[in-house]
Scaffold this active site. Structure first.
Site, PDB file in Angstrom:
ATOM      1  CD  GLU A   1      -2.470  -1.287   2.718  1.00  0.00           C
ATOM      2  OE1 GLU A   1      -2.281  -0.372   3.556  1.00  0.00           O
ATOM      3  OE2 GLU A   1      -3.177  -2.274   2.955  1.00  0.00           O
TER       4      GLU A   1
ATOM      5  CB  CYS B   1       0.363   0.223   7.793  1.00  0.00           C
ATOM      6  SG  CYS B   1       1.039   1.883   7.685  1.00  0.00           S
TER       7      CYS B   1
END
Length: 377
Positions: free
Chosen positions: A105, A362
């Site tokens: 990501e 995250c």
């Protein structure tokens, strides 16, 4: 074997995407080594980092044979955008797939909106921060982190780190001269991918390219003490952020198992040796978790721990995610924590939550997508 005029032999297998080299892994000096003329490297840099061009065939001012060689040996399209989520506050989270079919990501956070005067003239531009990943997965295994669920896969290459930044600027229509801040605070522990990260920072800082000053690049680490010393010796001018989250080794070892190897005192000693710009401070990130580390007794210990360090404490309210046992703290307690530190002379801020209505923390988007889509590995 194929022969590209002026650039030597190219193995036919290089036509397959898997064998192409990532062009973003090359610094300007390294590009000059593959060019017949030095100015061609600058032209290529301009296409890559100013025009955000991904197709070599469209780089019209480069010689045709040079473009053919690039197309046979290199790729500027190494990350495939699988999906993105957009928050009400403008935060955008991207899930990228690598050429070997792994995912990670990146996040573009709009920190400030554009401001106009009464005549409609822009008096202040938007402010953006890119949260960049350094690894696919993570070895640290923090108890509160979604990334830890997926385990560690591999380091990102320097080119994959750089390409994240290029893609985020391109996807958000940001002009090449638009300044952005970078925090290496995404998936992974940056200092566990030391060499690739150092090379990426130098490429991102190049004046001929994105020209993102090292002073605008912050490395956030869980506290690998020897590598903090190594980073200081690089003298790059980057900013340092320490993910502290606890003020005693017993609690910190539960939250961050790596603390058993590099305890709080070893991290503090390394920070004291780190060269700091006289106008800057070392950031200490403190994830506030309800009934775990949100009391004033912890605030007092933190004040004592950071005594003598030119520091700033960034208090982060824990963002709950699926499967976690931790809870978001009460805002009143976080404010009391911050007020105590500030009144004692230690600069403390409460980070405004961004992207809380999407997979903000995250690893969340990656894990959610893995549950619904199966990838070949």
């Amino acid at each position: 074997m194929n022969l590209v005029q002026g650039y030597g032999k190219v193995d036919s297998s290089s036509l397959e995407a898997e064998s192409l080299k990532n062009i973003y892994s090359l610094s300007l000096a390294e590009l000059q080594e593959i060019c017949k003329k030095p100015y061609q490297a600058k032209q290529l840099y301009h296409w890559l980092y100013v025009c955000y061009e991904k197709e070599f065939a469209k780089m019209s001012n480069l010689p045709k044979d040079f473009r053919e060689m690039l197309q046979l040996q290199y790729s500027a399209q190494n990350l495939n955008l699988l999906t993105q989520e957009v928050s009400r506050d403008g935060t955008r989270k991207y899930l990228f797939q690598t050429r070997d079919n792994h995912t990670f990501e990146s996040v573009c956070i709009k920190m400030r909106d554009k401001k106009y005067d009464e005549n409609g003239k822009v008096i202040q531009g938007e402010k953006y921060t890119f949260c960049i990943s350094s690894q696919i997965g993570c070895k640290v295994g923090c108890a509160f982190c979604s990334t830890a669920k997926g385990g560690f896969v591999r380091d990102l290459t320097s080119g994959e780190i750089v390409e994240q930044v290029v893609n985020l600027k391109k996807y958000n229509n940001l002009a090449p001269e638009k300044r952005v801040n970078i925090v290496y605070m995404g998936m992974g522990e940056p200092l566990n991918n030391f060499d690739n990260l150092m090379h990426a920072i130098k490429i991102l800082s190049a004046l001929e390219g994105l020209s993102i000053s090292p002073k605008r690049q912050t490395i956030s680490t869980s506290g690998i003490s020897p590598r903090i010393y190594d980073l200081g010796q690089q003298n790059l001018g980057v900013q340092l952020a320490i993910s502290l989250h606890a003020v005693d080794d017993t609690l910190r070892s539960k939250l961050i198992p790596m603390n058993k190897t590099y305890n709080i005192q070893s991290v503090i000693d390394a920070v004291r040796a780190f060269p700091i710009d006289t106008r800057k401070r070392v950031m200490f990130e403190y994830l506030v978790i309800r009934d775990i580390n949100d009391d004033l007794a912890s605030a007092k210990k933190l004040l004592k721990l950071l005594d003598g360090i030119k520091a700033k404490v960034n208090l982060i309210l824990f963002n709950p995610h699926s499967g976690t046992k931790f809870q978001r703290p009460e805002e009143a307690k976080v404010k009391a924590f911050a007020d105590f530190l500030t009144n004692k002379g230690l600069l403390a801020t409460i980070r405004e939550s961004k992207g809380i209505d999407i997979s903000a923390a995250c690893g969340q988007l990656r894990e959610k997508t893995k549950q619904s889509v199966s990838y070949e590995t």
